[in-house]
Write an enzyme that holds these catalytic residues in place. Sequence first.
Site, short mmCIF file in Angstrom:
data_model
loop_
_atom_site.label_atom_id
_atom_site.label_comp_id
_atom_site.label_asym_id
_atom_site.label_seq_id
_atom_site.Cartn_x
_atom_site.Cartn_y
_atom_site.Cartn_z
N LYS A 138 0.49 5.45 -1.97
CA LYS A 138 0.45 6.75 -1.28
C LYS A 138 0.84 7.85 -2.26
CE LYS A 138 1.57 4.97 3.32
NZ LYS A 138 0.66 5.42 4.36
N ASP A 185 7.93 -7.13 8.44
CA ASP A 185 6.67 -6.38 8.36
C ASP A 185 6.83 -5.07 7.57
OD1 ASP A 185 3.90 -5.92 9.17
OD2 ASP A 185 4.69 -4.33 10.45
N HIS A 226 0.81 -1.22 0.00
CA HIS A 226 0.00 0.00 0.00
C HIS A 226 0.84 1.27 0.00
CE1 HIS A 226 0.51 0.02 4.40
NE2 HIS A 226 0.09 1.26 4.39
N LYS A 283 8.04 0.91 15.96
CA LYS A 283 6.75 1.17 16.57
C LYS A 283 6.95 1.83 17.94
CE LYS A 283 4.10 -2.24 14.10
NZ LYS A 283 3.52 -1.36 13.10
N HIS A 318 7.77 -2.20 2.48
CA HIS A 318 7.58 -0.75 2.35
C HIS A 318 8.89 0.03 2.22
CE1 HIS A 318 3.61 -1.93 3.30
NE2 HIS A 318 3.66 -1.82 4.61
N GLU A 334 6.46 5.08 13.68
CA GLU A 334 5.05 4.97 14.06
C GLU A 334 4.92 5.16 15.57
OE1 GLU A 334 2.70 1.90 11.70
OE2 GLU A 334 4.58 0.87 12.10
#
Length: 484
Positions: A182, A235, A178, A331, A240, A216
Amino acid sequence: MVSRVIPVDPFDLVIFGGTGDLARRKILPGLFRRFCAGQMPEGSQIIGAARSEMDDSEYREMVSDAVAEFGGGRTCEAGTLEAFLATVSYVTTDAKGDGGWVDLNGKMREDRVRAFYFSVGPSLFGDLAERLHRFGLATPESRIVVEKPFGHDLETAKALNATLAQHFDETQIYRIDHYLGKETVQNLMAVRFGNMLFEPLWNAQYVDHIQITVAETVGVGGRGAYYDHSGAMRDMVQNHLMQLLCLIAMEPPAKFDPNAVRDEKLKVIRALEPVDWHHIVRGQYGADENGQSYREDVEDPKSRTESFIAMKCHISNWRWAGTPFYLRTGKRLKARASEIAVVFKDAPHSIFGADAGRHRNVLAIRLQPNEGMTLDVTIKEPGPGGMRLLDVPLDMSFAEALGPDAEEATEAYERLIMDVIRGNQTLFMRGDEVEAAWAWTDPLIEGWQARNDVPKQYDPGSSGPEDALMLMHRDGRKWREVKA
Ligand code: BG6
């Protein structure tokens, strides 16, 4: 500036896993927004397919709730939601059995674009692909959309590719990352290949280093079981960050065409050198003021999975030999902030003497939030007192520069689903790209597993472990501040 909606052909879109989290959070609200924008042509239909027993009206109620909760508060003309819901139906379907497939087939129309969204775990990809053929739903033109994680390592990714290839041609397979949907990520290509200013300087001769940060504030939330089995490397980095790296580092493709772009990205991945283990820092967030730590979140007091990773990479090719790329993601960091910073080299000779200090141009592309670009330029500090230099940013926020159009920008999933309908694979990963990315990450993961590496703890709300700062300090460089 006028926003443009490029029409697509009428379609039948089946969402397997149509009652799942991704469908409710992203796919269905995204389709609703496209419907509001007038991009979903008359005669199109959306069919939810999942194991749960429910009828059309119950499914529509679920879709309506999902749009209300995750639709981003978009206001549309009165009656739009009802009109959208009229395009939605549901078929109880058994991915591992025969139930529902005949009914599903009965709903498909000959003259529509057919797309099948596999919003399910990868273990079901093969079952779905096989049944789509056996029950006659798949046509040579139909498309399937698959989500990450695309494999857990090279071997599993190869197996998945082989399974899908038994039933579908590569041109029919849309692997979603995804990040590629963007707006600002696509802007990377516009900035690089639409301007004369940057490209001549975009190489090891002028660029000191490049930093890619995806920070994040959220923790692993309710995804502990999945995440603890993956970690930040699988992940985020393997997909990404790797895609961002490719877009920043690739050679200009001859045209903006799916295979031309993906060929160039693949060359970057293949040119990545193995990373020295001294150049990798893994971190795990410790307890916050409520005592909630990563290990609590994943319910494993001994977990050694990383929720943060920083690394220094090199690309062995003419353009980038000697220029390090520093990547970091994590994270529970202090801000949700993603950016790519291209740090240029010092001017070869300072005519202003040693007192003027060290100054360098930095082009920072902010991916989220406050999408935009800044270019630090060195100027004279105003006022008397000699020739003192100062770096000031030429600051462009896309929201300010582009006005309401920027706010209305389509979300990643909306754009990508419309690209599937259009049959445009440019923003999707090709099978060989995914495999090459795993071929690079696998040995790094195996390396730290063999060393029994324990991730360094970091405080929630910080910028990550101290060792990550040292990774840059040792090279006489510094991470940019993580700030929203
Ligand atoms: C997903 C990861 O692919 O991307 C998540 O699985 C992560 O762990 C998310 O939080 C980040 O996406 P975004 O669009 O919020 O930056």
